[in-house]
Design an enzyme around this catalytic site. Structure first.
Site, PDB file in Angstrom:
ATOM      1  N   GLU A  63      38.728  44.981  44.617  1.00 58.80           N
ATOM      2  CA  GLU A  63      39.888  44.301  44.026  1.00 58.80           C
ATOM      3  C   GLU A  63      41.110  45.208  44.015  1.00 58.80           C
ATOM      4  O   GLU A  63      42.230  44.747  44.218  1.00 58.80           O
ATOM      5  CB  GLU A  63      39.588  43.780  42.621  1.00 58.80           C
TER       6      GLU A  63
ATOM      7  N   GLY B 205      49.672  33.671  52.575  1.00 56.43           N
ATOM      8  CA  GLY B 205      50.544  32.518  52.423  1.00 56.43           C
ATOM      9  C   GLY B 205      51.546  32.735  51.309  1.00 56.43           C
ATOM     10  O   GLY B 205      51.533  33.753  50.622  1.00 56.43           O
TER      11      GLY B 205
ATOM     12  N   HIS C  37      44.280  35.706  55.229  1.00 52.08           N
ATOM     13  CA  HIS C  37      45.332  34.684  55.056  1.00 52.08           C
ATOM     14  C   HIS C  37      46.389  35.256  54.117  1.00 52.08           C
ATOM     15  O   HIS C  37      46.061  35.745  53.040  1.00 52.08           O
ATOM     16  CB  HIS C  37      44.739  33.416  54.450  1.00 52.08           C
TER      17      HIS C  37
ATOM     18  N   ARG D 108      23.742  47.441  51.137  1.00 50.91           N
ATOM     19  CA  ARG D 108      23.064  48.727  51.289  1.00 50.91           C
ATOM     20  C   ARG D 108      23.379  49.569  50.067  1.00 50.91           C
ATOM     21  O   ARG D 108      24.505  49.567  49.583  1.00 50.91           O
ATOM     22  CB  ARG D 108      23.548  49.443  52.537  1.00 50.91           C
TER      23      ARG D 108
ATOM     24  N   GLY E  17      44.530  38.671  41.189  1.00 50.62           N
ATOM     25  CA  GLY E  17      43.237  38.165  41.622  1.00 50.62           C
ATOM     26  C   GLY E  17      42.837  36.912  40.868  1.00 50.62           C
ATOM     27  O   GLY E  17      42.994  36.841  39.650  1.00 50.62           O
TER      28      GLY E  17
END
Length: 147
Positions: free
Chosen positions: A69, A114, A112, A97, A88
């Site tokens: 994040e 936008g 993306h 792993r 977020g």
């Protein structure tokens, strides 16, 4: 002939500036350091140590998500005008792993970008380049609050 992806970044910055902005945050507490800005990616490292391990000696999944994040949100904020900010709204992570020591490296790339939302993919790899965690972060682009 290969196509070079267009850079999503609108804001020029430096690694030193990004690391300075992280002072007094969870980012510094976990030892996360921004290391590289590329034409279409942002990269940071995080130690696998007492700050980031779970009780069984493995890198804590929550620490990986915090790294993901941090990278995606920071990269997103380099793509918006000064009067906007990315926050977020959804993150997922697949831990594929375990890592017990050393340093992991996360790399965020836009899927993306936008006007209202962004979607970022963040790959976290161990020192040998093996995938530890793959994450996808969705950001909302909102007005920056006055300070």
């Amino acid at each position: 002939m290969t196509d070079t992806p267009a850079s999503p970044f609108r804001t020029a910055t430096t690694i030193d500036r990004l690391n300075a902005l992280s002072r007094d945050t969870a980012i510094v507490a976990l030892g996360i350091e921004f290391t590289e800005i590329g034409p279409d990616f942002l990269r940071a490292t995080m130690p696998v140590d007492a700050r980031t391990r779970q009780p069984y000696g493995l890198l804590h999944g929550g620490a990986s998500v915090l790294l993901a994040e941090t990278l995606g949100s920071t990269a997103g904020n380099l793509c918006v005008p000064e009067d906007r900010i990315c926050v977020g709204i959804e993150i997922n992570a697949n831990h594929v792993r375990g890592a017990r020591e050393g340093v992991v490296t996360g790399t965020a790339r836009a899927l993306h970008v936008g006007a209202g939302t962004h979607v970022w993919e963040i790959r976290i790899e161990d020192a040998r380049g093996r995938l530890v965690c793959i994450s996808r972060l969705t950001l909302a682009v909102v007005a920056r609050a006055a300070r």
